[in-house]
Design a protein around this motif. Structure first.
Motif, PDB file in Angstrom:
ATOM      1  N   SER A  42      49.302  13.961  36.653  1.00 36.02           N
ATOM      2  CA  SER A  42      48.053  14.664  36.963  1.00 36.02           C
ATOM      3  C   SER A  42      47.208  13.748  37.826  1.00 36.02           C
ATOM      4  O   SER A  42      47.303  12.518  37.719  1.00 36.02           O
ATOM      5  CB  SER A  42      47.306  14.998  35.678  1.00 36.02           C
ATOM      6  N   PHE A  43      46.365  14.334  38.665  1.00 34.69           N
ATOM      7  CA  PHE A  43      45.611  13.570  39.643  1.00 34.69           C
ATOM      8  C   PHE A  43      44.119  13.850  39.548  1.00 34.69           C
ATOM      9  O   PHE A  43      43.698  14.967  39.234  1.00 34.69           O
ATOM     10  CB  PHE A  43      46.097  13.899  41.055  1.00 34.69           C
ATOM     11  N   ALA A  44      43.327  12.839  39.855  1.00 38.58           N
ATOM     12  CA  ALA A  44      41.870  12.975  39.844  1.00 38.58           C
ATOM     13  C   ALA A  44      41.397  13.965  40.906  1.00 38.58           C
ATOM     14  O   ALA A  44      40.436  14.700  40.698  1.00 38.58           O
ATOM     15  CB  ALA A  44      41.217  11.609  40.053  1.00 38.58           C
ATOM     16  N   GLU A  45      42.074  14.008  42.044  1.00 36.76           N
ATOM     17  CA  GLU A  45      41.631  14.846  43.161  1.00 36.76           C
ATOM     18  C   GLU A  45      42.052  16.309  43.046  1.00 36.76           C
ATOM     19  O   GLU A  45      41.522  17.164  43.742  1.00 36.76           O
ATOM     20  CB  GLU A  45      42.158  14.279  44.497  1.00 36.76           C
ATOM     21  N   ASN A  46      43.048  16.617  42.240  1.00 36.88           N
ATOM     22  CA  ASN A  46      43.515  18.000  42.013  1.00 36.88           C
ATOM     23  C   ASN A  46      43.947  18.736  43.271  1.00 36.88           C
ATOM     24  O   ASN A  46      43.727  19.937  43.403  1.00 36.88           O
ATOM     25  CB  ASN A  46      42.451  18.820  41.279  1.00 36.88           C
ATOM     26  N   ASN A  47      44.563  18.047  44.229  1.00 40.02           N
ATOM     27  CA  ASN A  47      45.073  18.718  45.430  1.00 40.02           C
ATOM     28  C   ASN A  47      46.348  19.472  45.085  1.00 40.02           C
ATOM     29  O   ASN A  47      47.132  19.042  44.255  1.00 40.02           O
ATOM     30  CB  ASN A  47      45.385  17.688  46.524  1.00 40.02           C
ATOM     31  N   LYS A  48      46.550  20.599  45.758  1.00 40.75           N
ATOM     32  CA  LYS A  48      47.774  21.361  45.532  1.00 40.75           C
ATOM     33  C   LYS A  48      48.242  22.034  46.811  1.00 40.75           C
ATOM     34  O   LYS A  48      47.477  22.218  47.747  1.00 40.75           O
ATOM     35  CB  LYS A  48      47.601  22.371  44.418  1.00 40.75           C
ATOM     36  N   VAL A  49      49.520  22.385  46.809  1.00 38.50           N
ATOM     37  CA  VAL A  49      50.139  23.073  47.933  1.00 38.50           C
ATOM     38  C   VAL A  49      50.020  24.570  47.680  1.00 38.50           C
ATOM     39  O   VAL A  49      50.061  25.025  46.537  1.00 38.50           O
ATOM     40  CB  VAL A  49      51.631  22.669  48.049  1.00 38.50           C
ATOM     41  N   GLU A  50      49.891  25.321  48.741  1.00 39.27           N
ATOM     42  CA  GLU A  50      49.779  26.774  48.612  1.00 39.27           C
ATOM     43  C   GLU A  50      50.965  27.335  47.837  1.00 39.27           C
ATOM     44  O   GLU A  50      52.113  26.963  48.072  1.00 39.27           O
ATOM     45  CB  GLU A  50      49.731  27.406  50.005  1.00 39.27           C
ATOM     46  N   GLY A  51      50.675  28.186  46.894  1.00 37.62           N
ATOM     47  CA  GLY A  51      51.730  28.809  46.096  1.00 37.62           C
ATOM     48  C   GLY A  51      51.791  28.283  44.673  1.00 37.62           C
ATOM     49  O   GLY A  51      52.212  28.976  43.769  1.00 37.62           O
ATOM     50  N   CYS A  52      51.365  27.051  44.453  1.00 35.24           N
ATOM     51  CA  CYS A  52      51.341  26.473  43.110  1.00 35.24           C
ATOM     52  C   CYS A  52      49.923  26.613  42.556  1.00 35.24           C
ATOM     53  O   CYS A  52      48.962  26.280  43.233  1.00 35.24           O
ATOM     54  CB  CYS A  52      51.746  25.004  43.129  1.00 35.24           C
ATOM     55  N   THR A  53      49.813  27.090  41.327  1.00 34.97           N
ATOM     56  CA  THR A  53      48.486  27.308  40.754  1.00 34.97           C
ATOM     57  C   THR A  53      47.948  26.089  40.024  1.00 34.97           C
ATOM     58  O   THR A  53      46.763  26.016  39.746  1.00 34.97           O
ATOM     59  CB  THR A  53      48.503  28.507  39.784  1.00 34.97           C
ATOM     60  N   ASN A  54      48.804  25.129  39.712  1.00 31.90           N
ATOM     61  CA  ASN A  54      48.398  23.923  38.993  1.00 31.90           C
ATOM     62  C   ASN A  54      48.570  22.722  39.918  1.00 31.90           C
ATOM     63  O   ASN A  54      49.497  22.692  40.727  1.00 31.90           O
ATOM     64  CB  ASN A  54      49.274  23.771  37.742  1.00 31.90           C
ATOM     65  N   SER A  55      47.722  21.728  39.796  1.00 30.50           N
ATOM     66  CA  SER A  55      47.834  20.551  40.664  1.00 30.50           C
ATOM     67  C   SER A  55      48.774  19.488  40.082  1.00 30.50           C
ATOM     68  O   SER A  55      49.051  18.498  40.735  1.00 30.50           O
ATOM     69  CB  SER A  55      46.458  19.946  40.918  1.00 30.50           C
ATOM     70  N   ARG A  56      49.266  19.689  38.855  1.00 29.60           N
ATOM     71  CA  ARG A  56      50.199  18.718  38.262  1.00 29.60           C
ATOM     72  C   ARG A  56      51.534  18.734  38.996  1.00 29.60           C
ATOM     73  O   ARG A  56      51.942  19.751  39.552  1.00 29.60           O
ATOM     74  CB  ARG A  56      50.474  19.034  36.790  1.00 29.60           C
ATOM     75  N   VAL A  57      52.212  17.594  38.952  1.00 32.93           N
ATOM     76  CA  VAL A  57      53.539  17.475  39.545  1.00 32.93           C
ATOM     77  C   VAL A  57      54.531  17.197  38.421  1.00 32.93           C
ATOM     78  O   VAL A  57      54.290  16.329  37.579  1.00 32.93           O
ATOM     79  CB  VAL A  57      53.589  16.337  40.585  1.00 32.93           C
ATOM     80  N   LEU A  58      55.632  17.930  38.405  1.00 32.48           N
ATOM     81  CA  LEU A  58      56.682  17.732  37.419  1.00 32.48           C
ATOM     82  C   LEU A  58      57.895  17.117  38.087  1.00 32.48           C
ATOM     83  O   LEU A  58      58.413  17.651  39.070  1.00 32.48           O
ATOM     84  CB  LEU A  58      57.080  19.061  36.773  1.00 32.48           C
ATOM     85  N   PHE A  59      58.317  15.973  37.555  1.00 30.80           N
ATOM     86  CA  PHE A  59      59.598  15.380  37.943  1.00 30.80           C
ATOM     87  C   PHE A  59      60.564  15.714  36.819  1.00 30.80           C
ATOM     88  O   PHE A  59      60.369  15.294  35.679  1.00 30.80           O
ATOM     89  CB  PHE A  59      59.470  13.864  38.127  1.00 30.80           C
ATOM     90  N   GLU A  60      61.585  16.484  37.116  1.00 27.81           N
ATOM     91  CA  GLU A  60      62.501  16.974  36.094  1.00 27.81           C
ATOM     92  C   GLU A  60      63.293  15.840  35.438  1.00 27.81           C
ATOM     93  O   GLU A  60      63.598  14.837  36.082  1.00 27.81           O
ATOM     94  CB  GLU A  60      63.455  17.999  36.691  1.00 27.81           C
ATOM     95  N   ARG A  61      63.621  16.031  34.169  1.00 31.35           N
ATOM     96  CA  ARG A  61      64.284  14.979  33.386  1.00 31.35           C
ATOM     97  C   ARG A  61      65.669  14.623  33.911  1.00 31.35           C
ATOM     98  O   ARG A  61      66.144  13.523  33.712  1.00 31.35           O
ATOM     99  CB  ARG A  61      64.355  15.360  31.924  1.00 31.35           C
ATOM    100  N   ASP A  62      66.347  15.538  34.600  1.00 29.85           N
ATOM    101  CA  ASP A  62      67.677  15.240  35.122  1.00 29.85           C
ATOM    102  C   ASP A  62      67.656  14.710  36.556  1.00 29.85           C
ATOM    103  O   ASP A  62      68.695  14.540  37.181  1.00 29.85           O
ATOM    104  CB  ASP A  62      68.597  16.452  35.012  1.00 29.85           C
ATOM    105  N   ASP A  63      66.461  14.402  37.070  1.00 27.89           N
ATOM    106  CA  ASP A  63      66.333  13.824  38.403  1.00 27.89           C
ATOM    107  C   ASP A  63      66.942  12.419  38.384  1.00 27.89           C
ATOM    108  O   ASP A  63      66.551  11.589  37.568  1.00 27.89           O
ATOM    109  CB  ASP A  63      64.857  13.748  38.802  1.00 27.89           C
ATOM    110  N   PRO A  64      67.909  12.124  39.250  1.00 29.20           N
ATOM    111  CA  PRO A  64      68.558  10.810  39.224  1.00 29.20           C
ATOM    112  C   PRO A  64      67.612   9.650  39.545  1.00 29.20           C
ATOM    113  O   PRO A  64      67.897   8.505  39.222  1.00 29.20           O
ATOM    114  CB  PRO A  64      69.665  10.921  40.276  1.00 29.20           C
ATOM    115  N   MET A  65      66.457   9.941  40.152  1.00 28.38           N
ATOM    116  CA  MET A  65      65.494   8.905  40.507  1.00 28.38           C
ATOM    117  C   MET A  65      64.346   8.803  39.504  1.00 28.38           C
ATOM    118  O   MET A  65      63.381   8.085  39.750  1.00 28.38           O
ATOM    119  CB  MET A  65      64.915   9.196  41.901  1.00 28.38           C
TER     120      MET A  65
END
Length: 104
Positions: A42-65
């Motif tokens: 989660s971010f203090a600035e709450n910026n988001k890309v069009e189409g996403c309603t939440n500003s949080r970013v999810l990195f999936e658990r199976d992401d190799p990185m």
């Protein structure tokens, strides 16, 4: 025939430009999901890309990185540095994170 060619070009170009960089932001919270879906930022600035309603970013658990991403996020969180996150569309209401960079 021309319409078919334009349709193919447009469908390919749309998938190429699906990724986007969020502006540099300060991480305000790092958390895991209740259903072990991955790591949320989660971010203090709450910026988001069009189409996403939440500003949080999810990195999936199976992401190799994921371990490297979490290490970078924790470093930025503890030092107060801004990060730039690359996202690829939305997962539910959240951005789907694919990369992270610390901004000096």
């Amino acid at each position: 025939m021309k319409k078919l060619i334009w349709l193919v070009i447009l469908s390919i170009s749309g998938s190429v430009y699906a990724d986007a960089n969020l502006p540099p932001q300060t991480i305000s919270r790092i958390e895991t999901g209740w259903g072990s879906e991955g790591v949320y930022l989660s971010f203090a600035e709450n910026n988001k890309v069009e189409g996403c309603t939440n500003s949080r970013v999810l990195f999936e658990r199976d992401d190799p990185m994921l371990k490297s991403i979490l290490s970078i996020a924790l470093s930025a969180f503890h030092t107060g540095k801004k990060v730039q996150v690359r996202v690829s569309g939305c997962l539910n209401a959240n951005h789907k994170g694919i990369a992270i960079a610390v901004i000096k």
